[in-house]
Design a protein around this motif. Structure first.
Motif, PDB file in Angstrom:
ATOM      1  N   ALA A 140       0.778  -1.557  -0.329  1.00  0.00           N
ATOM      2  CA  ALA A 140       0.258   0.149  -0.145  1.00  0.00           C
ATOM      3  C   ALA A 140       1.024   1.361   0.134  1.00  0.00           C
ATOM      4  N   THR A 141       1.952   1.193   0.367  1.00  0.00           N
ATOM      5  CA  THR A 141       3.166   2.213   0.417  1.00  0.00           C
ATOM      6  C   THR A 141       3.986   2.095  -0.612  1.00  0.00           C
ATOM      7  N   LEU A 142       3.439   1.769  -1.501  1.00  0.00           N
ATOM      8  CA  LEU A 142       4.169   1.720  -2.934  1.00  0.00           C
ATOM      9  C   LEU A 142       4.039   2.763  -3.930  1.00  0.00           C
ATOM     10  N   SER A 143       4.641   2.979  -4.853  1.00  0.00           N
ATOM     11  CA  SER A 143       4.273   4.101  -5.883  1.00  0.00           C
ATOM     12  C   SER A 143       3.371   3.156  -7.249  1.00  0.00           C
ATOM     13  N   ARG A 147       4.715  -1.339  -7.859  1.00  0.00           N
ATOM     14  CA  ARG A 147       3.381  -2.067  -7.530  1.00  0.00           C
ATOM     15  C   ARG A 147       3.449  -2.924  -8.958  1.00  0.00           C
ATOM     16  N   GLN A 148       3.706  -2.232  -9.888  1.00  0.00           N
ATOM     17  CA  GLN A 148       4.163  -2.710 -11.379  1.00  0.00           C
ATOM     18  C   GLN A 148       4.847  -3.765 -11.165  1.00  0.00           C
ATOM     19  N   ALA A 171       3.172   2.650 -16.045  1.00  0.00           N
ATOM     20  CA  ALA A 171       3.280   2.938 -15.007  1.00  0.00           C
ATOM     21  C   ALA A 171       5.017   3.236 -14.458  1.00  0.00           C
ATOM     22  N   LEU A 172       5.942   3.050 -15.480  1.00  0.00           N
ATOM     23  CA  LEU A 172       7.566   3.207 -14.875  1.00  0.00           C
ATOM     24  C   LEU A 172       8.472   3.950 -15.292  1.00  0.00           C
ATOM     25  N   GLY A 367       7.859  11.191  -5.919  1.00  0.00           N
ATOM     26  CA  GLY A 367       7.609  12.351  -4.970  1.00  0.00           C
ATOM     27  C   GLY A 367       6.172  13.712  -6.325  1.00  0.00           C
ATOM     28  N   LYS A 368       6.421  12.807  -7.028  1.00  0.00           N
ATOM     29  CA  LYS A 368       5.465  13.317  -7.877  1.00  0.00           C
ATOM     30  C   LYS A 368       3.750  13.323  -7.939  1.00  0.00           C
TER      31      LYS A 368
END
Length: 579
Positions: A140-143, A147-148, A171-172, A367-368
């Motif tokens: 849950a804390t991953l960007s 996650r991908q 998403a990379l 941080g985007k």
């Protein structure tokens, strides 16, 4: 390895089949790329390989799909799990555990592998995908990009013979995408794994494909062949192929390396021409306090705060930025955001003027999305300040902020609640106080051919994103935020999106988009802001920032360097003008 025999798929309530007459064979040990416009049935075709279609999605499957000799109509997905590994467009829908390491092990546990085998494969996969530092992190804390990679890793650990991937790099960031594609290449060439992959960002993947399968239109039979041949007739092409067709190169290049070898003549033709300047941004007189703002008024690129022996050379804590302009739509001063022990943002200063389009770029986890969350009021700053239209978003009633700022999130389903497209549009018109039909007109522009009675869950990921964008645009907020807005969009849909956003910018709307799509940034953004580890490390005009960056330069810039052309459309305009 994979055989389609007269395969058709029709879903209940649809007028025509999503797939019709698919008859082709995917050989063992090849990377086969599936391409085509949004909504032509690419995800459905992939689903027939894993058994998700029709066992999970429903619908009527006629014909026969066999994988390694197993008929997917008579074998449910769990009975194919040792043979086929699948990663869908939405990795969150597939996660069943809480932490990275547990997710990587789960598939092997389901297959009953020995503990020592599981441990070794988890370690190998962590190293392959650059996930070792995240092994104990809650998912849950991953960007989104992290996650991908975890999702891809979770299907690699059982060592399947076939990998089915739907938008695996969407998403990379560019560097992470290259890492994943390098892993896929190794699996294909070293282990003989068969990879069937759908991807819209062809500029990243087409050069790695052994063959390409084109679905030209919904229900139309596929075209299969060598990548260069298919790209000549495909309605979707990467910039390198578009540039090759424009310049008349033969054979058609698929990689920057091949294109540069044949680009000498084109560079000579363009030598006396200059790329057009980025669209102008209004620059009224600076406000009285502008000179006191942190970071004003140095021009461009910059170093992050550093310590140690390089501090004297690079400047301790000095970050150069584009000069601020008067009356910005949003002003961020010294913003810091901490999440537990993680400092997601630190000392971020940013202003965005009316009519300006800013692209936030950087590695996954830089941080985007956190910065966008602070701008819309979802995240409370732990240091510094955020102002949008003079208000602090996190401390203002959301009903007051909705007319000032709108966010299209990475997961468009977060904005979709109704049972039909028409109901979503009617609700958006009411919420925004817009004239009836305003949202529907935007949907028709972004998603031509989608009916009023269509359920949002029946749309592809890219179509859902376009619908969510239309809902947010209905309110025409002065500040529009978009998080990975081209994920799942084909080139035609991306071009329509660019047209809509340019129109909004011309009317004075400020746009901030977080994206890994370097081609979108080159086409649309006035400025690029690069984040790294929560800090701004570059902020300046798009051409100056991206051309100097190997990671974030678009294909056209790489091919024609040292000339500073960013897009194929710029080159086409120069050639038509007589260059």
């Amino acid at each position: 390895m994979i055989r389609f025999e007269r395969v058709s798929v029709r879903y209940e309530g649809t007028e025509r089949p999503t797939l019709s007459g698919v008859d082709l064979t995917v050989p063992e040990g090849e990377l086969v790329l599936l391409v085509g416009p949004s909504g032509v049935g690419k995800s459905t075709l992939l689903g027939t390989v894993s058994g998700l279609v029709p066992h999970f999605t429903g619908g009527l499957l006629s014909g026969r799909v066999t994988v390694g000799g197993r008929d997917t109509r008579t074998h449910k997905p769990r009975e194919l799990a040792d043979l086929v590994g699948t990663v869908g467009q939405d990795p969150l829908a597939h996660f069943v555990t809480d932490t990275v390491e547990d997710e990587l092990a789960y598939g092997m546990e389901s297959l009953g592998l020995a503990p020592d085998v599981m441990r070794r494969r988890v370690e190998e996969t962590l190293d392959l995908l650059g996930l070792a530092e995240l092994r104990d992190r809650p998912i849950a804390t991953l960007s989104g990009g992290q996650r991908q990679r975890v999702a891809i890793g979770s299907v690699l650990t059982p060592h399947p013979k076939v990998l089915v991937l739907d938008e695996p790099t969407s998403a990379l960031d560019p560097a992470a995408a290259e890492e994943v594609l390098a892993v896929l290449q190794r699996l294909v060439h070293d282990l003989g794994t068969t990879v069937l992959m759908a991807e819209h960002r062809l500029e990243r993947v087409v050069q790695y494909a052994d063959q390409v399968v084109l679905l030209p239109a919904p229900g139309a039979p596929p075209v299969m062949g060598p990548p260069a041949e298919v790209m000549r007739v495909s309605p979707v092409r990467p910039p390198v192929a578009e540039l090759g067709l424009l310049a008349g190169w033969d054979p058609l290049p698929l990689s920057v390396r091949d294109a540069r070898r044949g680009a000498g003549g084109l560079r000579e033709r363009l030598a006396d021409a200059s790329p057009p300047e980025a669209a102008s941004v209004p620059e009224p007189a600076a406000p009285p306090e502008a000179s006191a703002m942190p970071g004003a008024p140095a021009p461009v690129v910059a170093a992050r705060p550093r310590t140690g022996r390089f501090a004297r050379l690079l400047g301790r804590g000095a970050v150069a930025r584009a000069a601020p302009v008067a009356d910005p739509v949003t002003r961020v001063d010294g913003l810091g955001v901490r999440r537990g022990r993680v400092e997601a943002l630190r000392r971020v200063t940013l202003t965005v003027a009316p009519g300006e389009t800013v692209a936030l770029m950087g590695r996954n986890g830089a941080g985007k999305s956190t910065l966008l969350g602070a701008l819309v009021g979802m995240i409370e700053p732990t240091a510094g300040s955020v102002r949008v239209g003079g208000l602090a978003p996190a401390r203002t009633d959301p009903r007051a902020m909705v007319r000032r700022v709108g966010l299209v999130p990475q997961e468009p389903r977060d904005l979709l609640y109704a049972d039909t497209v028409a109901a979503e549009c009617a609700a958006a018109d009411r919420d925004a106080g817009a004239a009836e039909g305003t949202c529907r007109a935007l949907v028709s522009e972004l998603l031509p051919g989608v009916g009023d009675d269509t359920h949002p869950r029946d749309l592809s990921e890219g179509q859902r994103l376009a619908l969510a964008l239309a809902l947010v645009l209905t309110g025409r907020p002065p500040l529009l935020l978009l998080d990975e807005p081209t994920r799942g969009l084909d080139y035609a849909a991306k071009a329509r999106l660019v047209g809509v956003l340019r129109g909004l910018a011309a009317e004075g709307h400020a746009i901030v988009l977080a994206t890994h799509d370097v081609e979108l940034a080159a086409e649309l953004a006035h400025r690029v802001v690069i984040l790294a580890d929560g800090e701004v490390v570059a902020d300046g005009p798009t051409g100056r920032v991206v051309v100097s960056s190997p990671a974030f330069a678009p294909q056209t810039a790489k091919i024609l360097a040292p000339q500073e052309w960013l897009t194929v459309s710029q080159v086409r305009g120069a050639l038509e003008a007589g260059a």
